[in-house]
Design an enzyme around this catalytic site. Structure first.
Site, PDB file in Angstrom:
ATOM      1  N   HIS A  91       0.819  -1.206   0.000  1.00 19.96           N
ATOM      2  CA  HIS A  91       0.000   0.000   0.000  1.00 19.96           C
ATOM      3  C   HIS A  91       0.853   1.256   0.000  1.00 19.96           C
ATOM      4  CE1 HIS A  91      -2.888   3.065   1.051  1.00 19.96           C
ATOM      5  NE2 HIS A  91      -3.806   2.240   0.589  1.00 19.96           N
TER       6      HIS A  91
ATOM      7  N   GLU B  95       0.839   4.020  -2.908  1.00 14.50           N
ATOM      8  CA  GLU B  95       0.741   5.385  -2.396  1.00 14.50           C
ATOM      9  C   GLU B  95       2.002   5.863  -1.688  1.00 14.50           C
ATOM     10  OE1 GLU B  95      -2.886   5.775  -0.125  1.00 14.50           O
ATOM     11  OE2 GLU B  95      -4.051   4.923  -1.759  1.00 14.50           O
TER      12      GLU B  95
HETATM   13 CO    CO Z   1      -5.625   2.865  -0.183  1.00 13.45          CO
END
Ligand code: CO
Length: 296
Positions: free
Chosen positions: A178, A209
């Protein structure tokens, strides 16, 4: 809305404090009543729920007789599910309910992958609750998956075992984590990527991200002359990120970007918590939290 929820939680907590106090006065110290609270980010994808069902199944098997409750840390996911009539509690509310139900000893287990922002918030709730001794006699929090270096090595070794057997040594395996760009824990993925790379020079980890990002992974693939890559999520559930950002048909998905770069892909969409060996590492952390409950 947030205020209303806050007022509700405060009311619940007050109720618990009052009833616990009254009970403690009449009976002395209460008998030990244990519970497990599993706390995940949450998912609104009905298929991705498989990961959580697997964790619950293994939790029941390993800690029989201890009631298991759930909480989701993501208010976005909770609101989305509430609209579909599926109500999930926040950690605060779940803890208030457990206290109200008379549980005295609670082990909360973070099902997050890294000690990132979501874990920090959960930890803050746990610490705040520990400061109200009338809530529980003991409340402990189990660490997330990547809690230290040796555990990270163990997790990565187990991840490598999940790679499809038809993968050849010259094929890359790209794991999608993530990532959390604005949090110190973003560094963890960089560490994990380097651990993986020492285990197998064609296994790479990137994040959606944070860091390393897709460009870093693509550069590594090019350096090693990769022609084919297996794409796997490195998240507890194979939900939205896995289905869209990793394996989706949109032109900015990793699958499409690899194709554009001339690299053939094969997607393996399973959440890490679907693999028993990895789910069990979370449960090792839960076991440590449960053992602390028994200590004076
Ligand atoms: Co997310």
């Amino acid at each position: 809305m947030k205020r209303k929820i806050l007022a509700f939680v405060t009311a619940l907590v007050c109720l618990c404090l009052v009833s616990n106090f009254a009970e403690a006065k009449s009976k002395g110290k209460k008998e030990m009543k244990k519970a497990i609270l599993l706390v995940a980010f949450g998912t609104s994808d009905p298929e991705a729920v498989k990961s959580f069902e697997n964790i619950e199944r293994l939790t029941k098997k390993r800690f029989p007789g201890i009631p298991i409750k759930w909480a989701y840390t993501s208010s976005f996911i909770r609101k989305k599910l509430a609209k579909q009539g599926k109500v999930f509690d926040s950690p605060e509310l779940a803890l208030a309910k457990l206290a109200e139900e008379g549980y005295t000893h609670v082990a909360a287990q973070s099902l997050h992958t890294i000690p990132g922002a979501e874990y920090d918030e959960l930890n803050a709730v746990v610490v705040k609750t520990q400061n109200y001794p009338a809530m529980f006699q003991k409340l402990e929090l189990g660490l997330p998956l990547l809690s230290n270096y040796m555990t990270a090595r163990k997790v990565m070794a187990e991840m490598l075992k999940q790679i499809p057997k038809d993968r050849k040594a010259e094929d890359a395996v790209v794991l999608m984590g993530h990532g959390s760009e604005h949090h110190p824990s973003d560094l963890i993925y960089v560490a994990v990527a380097s651990i993986l790379n020492t285990m197998d020079k064609n296994v790479f980890l990137g994040t959606v991200e944070g860091h390393p990002d897709f460009d870093d992974v693509l550069a590594d693939c090019r350096k090693n002359g990769i022609r084919k890559a297996y794409l796997m999520p490195f998240m507890s559930v194979a939900g939205d990120h896995a289905k869209n950002d990793l394996a989706g048909d949109e032109e900015d998905s990793w699958k499409s970007l690899f194709k554009k770069a001339g690299i053939e892909t094969k997607c393996v969409l399973k959440g890490t918590a679907e693999f028993d060996a990895i789910a069990n590492i979370w449960l090792d952390h839960l076991q440590a939290a449960l053992e602390k409950l028994d200590k004076k």
